[in-house]
Structure formats: C-alpha cells, structure tokens
Motif scaffolding. Structure first.
Motif, short mmCIF file in Angstrom:
data_model
loop_
_atom_site.label_atom_id
_atom_site.label_comp_id
_atom_site.label_asym_id
_atom_site.label_seq_id
_atom_site.Cartn_x
_atom_site.Cartn_y
_atom_site.Cartn_z
N MET A 1 -0.06 -2.40 1.95
CA MET A 1 1.03 -1.44 1.91
C MET A 1 1.04 -0.72 0.57
O MET A 1 0.81 -1.32 -0.47
CB MET A 1 2.35 -2.16 2.14
CG MET A 1 3.53 -1.24 2.18
SD MET A 1 4.95 -2.13 2.82
CE MET A 1 6.03 -0.77 3.00
N MET A 2 1.27 0.59 0.61
CA MET A 2 1.25 1.38 -0.62
C MET A 2 2.52 1.13 -1.43
O MET A 2 3.59 0.92 -0.88
CB MET A 2 1.15 2.87 -0.30
CG MET A 2 -0.16 3.28 0.29
SD MET A 2 -0.41 5.06 0.35
CE MET A 2 0.92 5.60 1.36
N ASN A 3 2.35 1.17 -2.74
CA ASN A 3 3.53 1.02 -3.57
C ASN A 3 4.28 2.35 -3.68
O ASN A 3 3.85 3.37 -3.15
CB ASN A 3 3.16 0.47 -4.94
CG ASN A 3 2.20 1.38 -5.69
OD1 ASN A 3 1.99 2.52 -5.31
ND2 ASN A 3 1.64 0.87 -6.76
N LYS A 4 5.42 2.33 -4.34
CA LYS A 4 6.28 3.51 -4.41
C LYS A 4 5.59 4.69 -5.09
O LYS A 4 5.71 5.82 -4.65
CB LYS A 4 7.56 3.18 -5.18
CG LYS A 4 8.44 2.18 -4.50
CD LYS A 4 9.64 1.90 -5.38
CE LYS A 4 10.32 0.64 -4.96
NZ LYS A 4 11.43 0.31 -5.86
N ARG A 5 4.89 4.41 -6.17
CA ARG A 5 4.27 5.50 -6.92
C ARG A 5 3.18 6.20 -6.10
O ARG A 5 3.05 7.42 -6.14
CB ARG A 5 3.71 4.97 -8.23
CG ARG A 5 3.23 6.06 -9.13
CD ARG A 5 2.92 5.54 -10.49
NE ARG A 5 2.33 6.60 -11.29
CZ ARG A 5 1.79 6.40 -12.47
NH1 ARG A 5 1.80 5.20 -13.00
NH2 ARG A 5 1.26 7.39 -13.12
N MET A 6 2.40 5.43 -5.37
CA MET A 6 1.36 6.03 -4.54
C MET A 6 1.98 6.86 -3.42
O MET A 6 1.44 7.91 -3.05
CB MET A 6 0.46 4.93 -3.96
CG MET A 6 -0.46 4.30 -4.96
SD MET A 6 -1.68 5.44 -5.59
CE MET A 6 -2.69 5.61 -4.16
#
Length: 63
Positions: A1-6
């Motif tokens: 799962m992608m983090n917030k910044r990505m």
C-alpha cells in the motif's frame, strides 16, 4: 500500500498532466484543477517538512 506522500505525489502528477491539455478540461476545469494542484503542493510541502527554496527558512540538503 502506498504511503501518504506517494499518494499526494501521484495526485500532483495526474492533475498536472491533465492541466497541460486545455482542450480536455476547458476554462472551469483548468481553474479547478489548478486549485487542486496548489493544495496538493501545500500538502506535499507539509509532508516533506521543507520549503521548496532555502531562502524562506527551508532546509537545504544539496552540496
């Protein structure tokens, strides 16, 4: 799962690429996407913790 910044970076990329084609979004869409891009830029700056230019109190990690 992608983090917030990505996720924010991906949103910035998509909104910028759509902004480039004025024929696709016309005037109202262009202005709306510009606001979305601006707010995504502010969120991106907040997540990274630095300002984009060192003269305004941001940190500089270059040589």
């Amino acid at each position: 799962m992608m983090n917030k910044r990505m996720t924010v970076d991906l949103g910035m990329l998509i909104s910028f690429l759509v902004l480039l084609d004025y024929r696709l979004v016309r005037n109202f869409g262009h202005e709306t996407l510009a606001l979305v891009f601006f707010f995504l830029f502010l969120i991106h700056t907040w997540f990274s913790g630095t300002l984009p230019f060192p003269g305004a109190g941001g940190t500089w990690t270059g040589n």
